[in-house]
Design a protein around this motif. Structure first.
Motif, PDB file in Angstrom:
ATOM      1  N   ARG A  18      -4.465 -18.140 165.565  1.00 37.90           N
ATOM      2  CA  ARG A  18      -4.597 -19.592 165.729  1.00 37.90           C
ATOM      3  C   ARG A  18      -6.065 -20.009 165.747  1.00 37.90           C
ATOM      4  O   ARG A  18      -6.438 -21.026 165.157  1.00 37.90           O
ATOM      5  N   ARG A  19      -6.891 -19.244 166.435  1.00 33.16           N
ATOM      6  CA  ARG A  19      -8.317 -19.584 166.507  1.00 33.16           C
ATOM      7  C   ARG A  19      -8.959 -19.583 165.122  1.00 33.16           C
ATOM      8  O   ARG A  19      -9.744 -20.463 164.784  1.00 33.16           O
ATOM      9  N   ARG A  20      -8.657 -18.587 164.316  1.00 35.74           N
ATOM     10  CA  ARG A  20      -9.285 -18.485 162.993  1.00 35.74           C
ATOM     11  C   ARG A  20      -8.804 -19.580 162.055  1.00 35.74           C
ATOM     12  O   ARG A  20      -9.476 -19.883 161.056  1.00 35.74           O
ATOM     13  N   ALA A  21      -7.660 -20.194 162.374  1.00 30.25           N
ATOM     14  CA  ALA A  21      -7.138 -21.282 161.541  1.00 30.25           C
ATOM     15  C   ALA A  21      -7.808 -22.620 161.853  1.00 30.25           C
ATOM     16  O   ALA A  21      -7.632 -23.587 161.101  1.00 30.25           O
ATOM     17  N   MET A  22      -8.577 -22.699 162.933  1.00 32.92           N
ATOM     18  CA  MET A  22      -9.255 -23.943 163.284  1.00 32.92           C
ATOM     19  C   MET A  22     -10.399 -24.218 162.310  1.00 32.92           C
ATOM     20  O   MET A  22     -11.032 -23.300 161.795  1.00 32.92           O
ATOM     21  N   SER A  23     -10.656 -25.499 162.080  1.00 36.01           N
ATOM     22  CA  SER A  23     -11.761 -25.881 161.200  1.00 36.01           C
ATOM     23  C   SER A  23     -13.073 -25.875 161.975  1.00 36.01           C
ATOM     24  O   SER A  23     -13.079 -25.974 163.208  1.00 36.01           O
ATOM     25  N   PRO A  24     -14.217 -25.778 161.276  1.00 29.07           N
ATOM     26  CA  PRO A  24     -15.507 -25.885 161.961  1.00 29.07           C
ATOM     27  C   PRO A  24     -15.645 -27.187 162.740  1.00 29.07           C
ATOM     28  O   PRO A  24     -16.263 -27.211 163.814  1.00 29.07           O
ATOM     29  N   GLU A  25     -15.076 -28.263 162.212  1.00 34.40           N
ATOM     30  CA  GLU A  25     -15.154 -29.548 162.904  1.00 34.40           C
ATOM     31  C   GLU A  25     -14.381 -29.512 164.212  1.00 34.40           C
ATOM     32  O   GLU A  25     -14.852 -30.038 165.237  1.00 34.40           O
ATOM     33  N   GLU A  26     -13.210 -28.890 164.208  1.00 32.71           N
ATOM     34  CA  GLU A  26     -12.421 -28.774 165.441  1.00 32.71           C
ATOM     35  C   GLU A  26     -13.171 -27.948 166.488  1.00 32.71           C
ATOM     36  O   GLU A  26     -13.171 -28.294 167.675  1.00 32.71           O
ATOM     37  N   ALA A  32     -18.407 -29.441 172.269  1.00 34.70           N
ATOM     38  CA  ALA A  32     -19.041 -30.573 172.943  1.00 34.70           C
ATOM     39  C   ALA A  32     -18.286 -30.948 174.219  1.00 34.70           C
ATOM     40  O   ALA A  32     -18.899 -31.249 175.255  1.00 34.70           O
ATOM     41  N   LEU A  33     -16.967 -30.926 174.156  1.00 35.19           N
ATOM     42  CA  LEU A  33     -16.169 -31.261 175.336  1.00 35.19           C
ATOM     43  C   LEU A  33     -16.289 -30.187 176.409  1.00 35.19           C
ATOM     44  O   LEU A  33     -16.387 -30.494 177.603  1.00 35.19           O
ATOM     45  N   ILE A  34     -16.275 -28.926 176.008  1.00 36.86           N
ATOM     46  CA  ILE A  34     -16.444 -27.829 176.961  1.00 36.86           C
ATOM     47  C   ILE A  34     -17.795 -27.949 177.661  1.00 36.86           C
ATOM     48  O   ILE A  34     -17.908 -27.709 178.871  1.00 36.86           O
ATOM     49  N   ALA A  35     -18.822 -28.332 176.919  1.00 35.05           N
ATOM     50  CA  ALA A  35     -20.152 -28.490 177.517  1.00 35.05           C
ATOM     51  C   ALA A  35     -20.133 -29.559 178.602  1.00 35.05           C
ATOM     52  O   ALA A  35     -20.676 -29.371 179.700  1.00 35.05           O
ATOM     53  N   THR A  36     -19.520 -30.697 178.319  1.00 36.68           N
ATOM     54  CA  THR A  36     -19.467 -31.791 179.293  1.00 36.68           C
ATOM     55  C   THR A  36     -18.716 -31.375 180.547  1.00 36.68           C
ATOM     56  O   THR A  36     -19.204 -31.549 181.674  1.00 36.68           O
ATOM     57  N   VAL A  58     -19.151 -17.010 169.915  1.00 36.82           N
ATOM     58  CA  VAL A  58     -19.484 -16.924 168.488  1.00 36.82           C
ATOM     59  C   VAL A  58     -18.208 -16.838 167.666  1.00 36.82           C
ATOM     60  O   VAL A  58     -17.127 -16.553 168.183  1.00 36.82           O
ATOM     61  N   GLY A  59     -18.342 -17.083 166.364  1.00 32.74           N
ATOM     62  CA  GLY A  59     -17.192 -16.989 165.478  1.00 32.74           C
ATOM     63  C   GLY A  59     -16.111 -17.977 165.865  1.00 32.74           C
ATOM     64  O   GLY A  59     -16.365 -19.170 166.053  1.00 32.74           O
ATOM     65  N   ALA A  60     -14.896 -17.496 166.020  1.00 27.87           N
ATOM     66  CA  ALA A  60     -13.765 -18.350 166.353  1.00 27.87           C
ATOM     67  C   ALA A  60     -13.598 -18.569 167.850  1.00 27.87           C
ATOM     68  O   ALA A  60     -12.680 -19.270 168.277  1.00 27.87           O
TER      69      ALA A  60
END
Length: 212
Positions: A18-26, A32-36, A58-60
């Protein structure tokens, strides 16, 4: 019937698909949300200019660079892990201009700098307060705080050492939404260490009776 080890391997493979199927934008939005949310957690958990461990996703993996930058900007001492023999961890204080080198023991890049062993991290050093909190990687967690790592046992060993004396540490595993499973969702083995919270793009989720 699958053993706990076999069940963990199956779950890891499923999550990583599932992680590898995510887009770079996702991934970027998630980071950004995790940082906040991560900065809010640290501000409410760690004393001002205190010390916590984290890691570079890193990566996915869930991205954490933005979180590391916010933590340092806010004055926290942020330690990143170094894999050592016998599946132990040492730590290097991270800064945005850090240099990296290939790990001798894992397929990752590690920060270059003076290394701190578990004792120095736990008790603190001149100019660096004792460790207060641990942000750690996970493939999944469940409602009781069981954590599915990558199978190396590095963090389980480190948390076990941190339990030997000193004040309890706040712990939060960083995962994507959908990787926090229901009660009993993960198998458990004798050496597994629970975590108190899950840090996700949607926010912080308290886990189990040990939730902070």
């Amino acid at each position: 019937m699958e053993s706990a080890t076999e069940r963990k391997a199956s779950l890891r493979a499923e999550v990583w698909r599932r992680r590898r199927a995510m887009s770079p934008e996702e991934r970027a939005v998630a980071g950004a949300l995790i940082a906040t949310h991560g900065l809010e957690w640290a501000a409410s958990t760690v004393p001002a200019r205190g010390t916590l461990t984290a890691y570079l996703g890193v990566g996915a993996e869930p991205p954490t660079l933005a979180l590391l930058e916010l933590l340092v900007e806010d004055g926290f001492h942020v330690l990143l892990p170094i894999c050592e023999p016998e599946r132990q961890l040492s730590w290097v204080e991270w800064h945005p201009d850090a240099e990296y080198a290939r790990s001798r023991y894992a397929p990752i890049q590690e920060p270059v700098g003076p290394r701190l062993d578990a004792r120095a991290v736990r008790t603190g050093t001149a100019g660096r307060p004792p460790l207060s909190a641990v942000l750690l990687p996970a493939t999944a967690v469940d409602a009781e705080g069981r954590r599915l790592g990558q199978g190396g046992g590095y963090y389980d060993r480190f948390l076990a050492r941190m339990d030997d004396g000193g004040a309890p540490l706040a712990t939060a595993a960083i995962v994507y939404d959908g990787e926090v499973l229901a009660s009993g969702g993960l198998p458990e083995e004798a050496f597994d260490r629970h975590v108190g919270a899950a840090l996700t793009p949607s926010g912080l989720l308290r886990l189990g009776p040990r939730g902070e």
